[in-house]
Design a protein around this motif. Structure first.
Motif, PDB file in Angstrom:
ATOM      1  N   MET A   1      69.928  26.542 -36.699  1.00  0.00           N
ATOM      2  CA  MET A   1      69.962  27.235 -35.401  1.00  0.00           C
ATOM      3  C   MET A   1      70.725  28.543 -35.452  1.00  0.00           C
ATOM      4  O   MET A   1      71.037  29.127 -34.421  1.00  0.00           O
ATOM      5  N   GLY A   2      71.033  29.027 -36.672  1.00  0.00           N
ATOM      6  CA  GLY A   2      71.751  30.281 -36.789  1.00  0.00           C
ATOM      7  C   GLY A   2      73.258  30.081 -36.861  1.00  0.00           C
ATOM      8  O   GLY A   2      73.766  28.952 -36.812  1.00  0.00           O
ATOM      9  N   ARG A   3      73.991  31.206 -36.990  1.00  0.00           N
ATOM     10  CA  ARG A   3      75.444  31.154 -37.150  1.00  0.00           C
ATOM     11  C   ARG A   3      76.218  31.463 -35.863  1.00  0.00           C
ATOM     12  O   ARG A   3      77.442  31.417 -35.848  1.00  0.00           O
ATOM     13  N   LYS A   4      75.528  31.807 -34.803  1.00  0.00           N
ATOM     14  CA  LYS A   4      76.205  32.170 -33.555  1.00  0.00           C
ATOM     15  C   LYS A   4      76.438  30.937 -32.692  1.00  0.00           C
ATOM     16  O   LYS A   4      75.969  29.843 -32.989  1.00  0.00           O
ATOM     17  N   LYS A   5      77.169  31.164 -31.603  1.00  0.00           N
ATOM     18  CA  LYS A   5      77.461  30.051 -30.697  1.00  0.00           C
ATOM     19  C   LYS A   5      76.200  29.566 -30.002  1.00  0.00           C
ATOM     20  O   LYS A   5      76.001  28.361 -29.818  1.00  0.00           O
ATOM     21  N   ASP A   6      75.349  30.511 -29.631  1.00  0.00           N
ATOM     22  CA  ASP A   6      74.086  30.140 -28.990  1.00  0.00           C
ATOM     23  C   ASP A   6      72.991  30.042 -30.046  1.00  0.00           C
ATOM     24  O   ASP A   6      72.919  30.881 -30.948  1.00  0.00           O
ATOM     25  N   PRO A   7      72.127  29.055 -29.947  1.00  0.00           N
ATOM     26  CA  PRO A   7      71.052  28.906 -30.945  1.00  0.00           C
ATOM     27  C   PRO A   7      70.114  30.113 -30.962  1.00  0.00           C
ATOM     28  O   PRO A   7      69.924  30.783 -29.930  1.00  0.00           O
ATOM     29  N   GLU A   8      69.585  30.403 -32.131  1.00  0.00           N
ATOM     30  CA  GLU A   8      68.599  31.465 -32.252  1.00  0.00           C
ATOM     31  C   GLU A   8      67.371  31.110 -31.421  1.00  0.00           C
ATOM     32  O   GLU A   8      66.995  29.946 -31.311  1.00  0.00           O
ATOM     33  N   PRO A   9      66.745  32.117 -30.808  1.00  0.00           N
ATOM     34  CA  PRO A   9      65.555  31.825 -29.986  1.00  0.00           C
ATOM     35  C   PRO A   9      64.476  31.118 -30.808  1.00  0.00           C
ATOM     36  O   PRO A   9      64.140  31.523 -31.912  1.00  0.00           O
ATOM     37  N   GLY A  10      63.938  30.044 -30.247  1.00  0.00           N
ATOM     38  CA  GLY A  10      62.880  29.287 -30.904  1.00  0.00           C
ATOM     39  C   GLY A  10      63.353  28.239 -31.877  1.00  0.00           C
ATOM     40  O   GLY A  10      62.531  27.475 -32.394  1.00  0.00           O
ATOM     41  N   SER A  11      64.653  28.174 -32.153  1.00  0.00           N
ATOM     42  CA  SER A  11      65.152  27.196 -33.119  1.00  0.00           C
ATOM     43  C   SER A  11      65.348  25.815 -32.513  1.00  0.00           C
ATOM     44  O   SER A  11      65.446  24.833 -33.246  1.00  0.00           O
ATOM     45  N   VAL A  12      65.427  25.735 -31.187  1.00  0.00           N
ATOM     46  CA  VAL A  12      65.596  24.448 -30.504  1.00  0.00           C
ATOM     47  C   VAL A  12      64.334  24.162 -29.702  1.00  0.00           C
ATOM     48  O   VAL A  12      63.902  25.009 -28.911  1.00  0.00           O
ATOM     49  N   PRO A  13      63.708  23.015 -29.915  1.00  0.00           N
ATOM     50  CA  PRO A  13      62.505  22.698 -29.132  1.00  0.00           C
ATOM     51  C   PRO A  13      62.808  22.657 -27.642  1.00  0.00           C
ATOM     52  O   PRO A  13      63.934  22.368 -27.218  1.00  0.00           O
ATOM     53  N   GLU A  14      61.795  22.943 -26.876  1.00  0.00           N
ATOM     54  CA  GLU A  14      61.914  22.898 -25.427  1.00  0.00           C
ATOM     55  C   GLU A  14      61.183  21.679 -24.887  1.00  0.00           C
ATOM     56  O   GLU A  14      60.333  21.105 -25.580  1.00  0.00           O
TER      57      GLU A  14
ATOM     58  N   SER B   1      79.857  21.843 -31.003  1.00  0.00           N
ATOM     59  CA  SER B   1      80.863  21.138 -31.795  1.00  0.00           C
ATOM     60  C   SER B   1      82.261  21.538 -31.345  1.00  0.00           C
ATOM     61  O   SER B   1      82.453  22.594 -30.732  1.00  0.00           O
ATOM     62  N   GLU B   2      83.229  20.697 -31.654  1.00  0.00           N
ATOM     63  CA  GLU B   2      84.610  21.007 -31.318  1.00  0.00           C
ATOM     64  C   GLU B   2      85.253  21.840 -32.423  1.00  0.00           C
ATOM     65  O   GLU B   2      84.793  21.873 -33.548  1.00  0.00           O
ATOM     66  N   GLY B   3      86.318  22.528 -32.082  1.00  0.00           N
ATOM     67  CA  GLY B   3      87.024  23.322 -33.077  1.00  0.00           C
ATOM     68  C   GLY B   3      87.089  24.784 -32.689  1.00  0.00           C
ATOM     69  O   GLY B   3      86.602  25.206 -31.623  1.00  0.00           O
ATOM     70  N   ARG B   4      87.699  25.586 -33.579  1.00  0.00           N
ATOM     71  CA  ARG B   4      87.886  26.996 -33.296  1.00  0.00           C
ATOM     72  C   ARG B   4      86.553  27.725 -33.195  1.00  0.00           C
ATOM     73  O   ARG B   4      86.380  28.583 -32.334  1.00  0.00           O
ATOM     74  N   SER B   5      85.627  27.406 -34.068  1.00  0.00           N
ATOM     75  CA  SER B   5      84.319  28.063 -34.074  1.00  0.00           C
ATOM     76  C   SER B   5      83.274  27.061 -33.621  1.00  0.00           C
ATOM     77  O   SER B   5      82.775  26.257 -34.422  1.00  0.00           O
ATOM     78  N   ALA B   6      82.963  27.080 -32.336  1.00  0.00           N
ATOM     79  CA  ALA B   6      81.995  26.132 -31.784  1.00  0.00           C
ATOM     80  C   ALA B   6      80.582  26.477 -32.253  1.00  0.00           C
ATOM     81  O   ALA B   6      80.193  27.641 -32.265  1.00  0.00           O
ATOM     82  N   LYS B   7      79.855  25.463 -32.659  1.00  0.00           N
ATOM     83  CA  LYS B   7      78.484  25.646 -33.109  1.00  0.00           C
ATOM     84  C   LYS B   7      77.551  24.780 -32.272  1.00  0.00           C
ATOM     85  O   LYS B   7      77.950  23.711 -31.790  1.00  0.00           O
TER      86      LYS B   7
END
Length: 532
Positions: A471-484, A415-421
């Motif tokens: 997908m968690g609160r960090k910039k990178d998704p938590e492991p396993g939260s995004v399908p592969e 996402s755009e903005g100061r805190s990218a998600k």
């Protein structure tokens, strides 16, 4: 009727066998259910005739009214049934779980810790069909207001203490049976219809034996017998005396049985009772003993006739239980059974507190609360069954309310903005045709935590979605939260949690347009039937 249900019925007609509508069992089955096979007297709504009941399939107990028009005998019958059913119901109230929680203090407004009791288990009554549920509701309505010797004004003919208690329990159970997903009072025909389809109409499915003929052919029929032929034989075959070889499931009886068997047996019993009364009036001890023996003999003949009318259905109910136990329980079943346990616990507490019985008619707020709860539980049940059962989800996919497929590509985006998600794009290959307009929100099934997404584009055979949560609160998704790529996914166009309804006013604040505030001192106090 859904498209999948219609297809299952057509397959049942072609194969002449019941076809599955579910891969799991969507209703709770107790380890110790009580089965009741009620019979009602013809000509008077709700007049009890007999009931075969028990928790042991090898030892059923029959209770019957020798003369249904005799109010004294009817009261004795209800007292005998209450002596069997009430202890069974109350036996589940002793073992409890202690749950810690908090609630707002009404004075200070602050939250204070509380410990609540929840019964570890709850009773379960099973009747043959929906008519049995309606009959129990009539019995509850006719007995819960009966006065006992402990009441301030017991009247001329006080009832045993357990009779009005039985009425309160039956009223609660039949009310609870109207809540979708509840399992405290079940009709076997409804249970079977939820899990299997036959090649006959819904009305014909109310005959339990005919319905079971599509699963298990009756004795004497070979394994290749068609379901339609077996059901027709069960419905219409008669013995040499013209009686049905397999009587209906009740509570109504076969008119020919009433005319040729039941009515003569009742008249014979009435005549024996009249002889006994004359003998007792004459004060002839020997004649009185002979007359008493005649009454017992006539009663035994009547009981044997009623046992023959109810025992086949008793065996059918247990056969249905065996079929249902062969299905694995659904994943959300413990959650719904916990709701039944809370319902049982709260009614147990109301009875123990000496609260009055349920009113004859609900006030406006109580009726609205019941309706809101049933609507909410129906939405919750539909969601949970779809998540638990691939066949239930297939109905949603056929109607365009969900789609399943394989992830063929994942495009990382933020996402755009100061805190990218993280806002990754998923390209899903699917053979379904969902109503997936761009911009519509969808929800990923079987994801922990729950994940919300939005449709980016949709084309035949391919849907592109953007994940928005889970997908968690960090910039990178938590492991396993995004399908592969290569993962199978299911997305629904309906929310995976039922919405709460708007709060309703208290009964005392009901506006005059809806009946006005409850009248103090009325014989049907408002709130006595408060719905948990």
């Amino acid at each position: 009727m859904s498209l999948l249900s219609t297809l299952a019925r057509l397959e049942a007609v072609r194969g002449q066998r019941a076809e599955p509508l579910a891969t799991v069992r969507h209703r709770h089955l107790s380890e110790r259910p009580m089965v009741l096979v009620p019979l009602a007297a013809a000509g008077e709504a709700g007049a009890p005739l007999a009931v075969l009941l028990g928790t042991d399939r090898e030892r059923p107990r029959l209770h019957f009214v020798p003369q249904p028009l005799n109010r004294t005998q009817r009261s004795e019958f209800l007292a005998a049934v209450a002596a069997e059913v009430v202890p069974y119901l109350e036996s589940f109230g002793a073992e409890v779980e202690l749950l810690e929680g908090s609630e707002k203090d009404p004075v200070s407004g602050e939250k204070v810790p509380v410990v609540r009791e929840l019964c570890a288990d709850a009773p379960q009554l099973i009747v043959p069909n929906a008519g049995g549920v309606a009959h129990l509701a009539l019995l509850g309505r006719s007995t819960r207001f009966r006065r006992t010797a402990q009441d301030p004004d017991p009247g001329e003919y006080p009832a045993p203490t357990q009779v009005p208690l039985l009425g309160r329990w039956l009223t609660h159970l039949t009310d609870r049976a109207q809540v979708p997903g509840s399992s405290m009072l079940l009709a076997m025909t409804g249970l079977l219809s939820r899990h299997w389809a036959t090649g006959q109409s819904n009305l014909e499915d109310q005959h339990l034996a005919a319905r079971l003929a599509w699963h298990v052919p009756p004795a004497g029929f070979g394994p290749g017998t068609s379901g339609a032929a077996a059901a027709e034989w069960v419905e219409s075959a008669r013995d040499a005396d013209g009686q049905l070889a397999h009587p209906p499931a009740g509570p109504t009886t076969d008119p020919r049985f009433d005319e040729q068997v039941l009515a003569p047996a009742i008249l014979r019993h009435d005549a024996a009772v009249a002889v006994r009364e004359r003998a007792e009036a004459s004060r002839d001890a020997a004649e009185a003993r002979r007359a008493a023996a005649l009454v017992e003999q006539a009663r035994a003949v009547l009981g044997e006739a009623l046992l023959g009318a109810t025992l086949p259905t008793w065996h059918d109910v247990w056969l249905g239980i065996d079929l249902l136990r062969g299905l694995p329980p659904a994943g959300h079943l413990p959650d719904r059974w916990e709701g039944d346990r809370w319902s049982f616990t709260m009614h147990r507490d109301r009875v123990a507190a000496g609260e009055p019985p349920q009113p004859r008619r609900d006030d406006a707020v109580t009726a609205a609360r019941k309706l809101a709860q049933r609507e909410r539980e129906q939405a919750k049940l539909d969601i949970q069954e779809a998540l638990d059962d691939p066949l239930a989800m297939a109905e949603r996919r056929l109607s365009g309310e969900a789609f399943a497929g394989e992830v063929v590509d994942v495009v990382p985006e933020w996402s755009e903005g100061r805190s990218a998600k993280p806002r990754p794009l998923l390209v899903v290959r699917t053979g379904d045709r969902p109503h997936a307009d761009p911009g519509r929100e969808v929800y990923r099934a079987h994801a922990e935590p729950a994940q919300r997404a939005v449709i980016v584009s949709s084309a035949p055979g391919e849907v592109v979605v953007r994940l928005l949560s889970g997908m968690g609160r960090k910039k990178d998704p938590e492991p396993g939260s995004v399908p592969e790529p290569g993962d199978a996914v299911v997305f629904t166009l309906f929310e995976l949690a039922a919405r709460q309804s708007a709060p309703l006013p208290e009964p005392a604040d009901t506006p005059w347009t809806h009946g006005g505030p409850p009248v103090a001192g009325a014989d049907s106090p408002a709130g006595a039937d408060e719905w948990e």
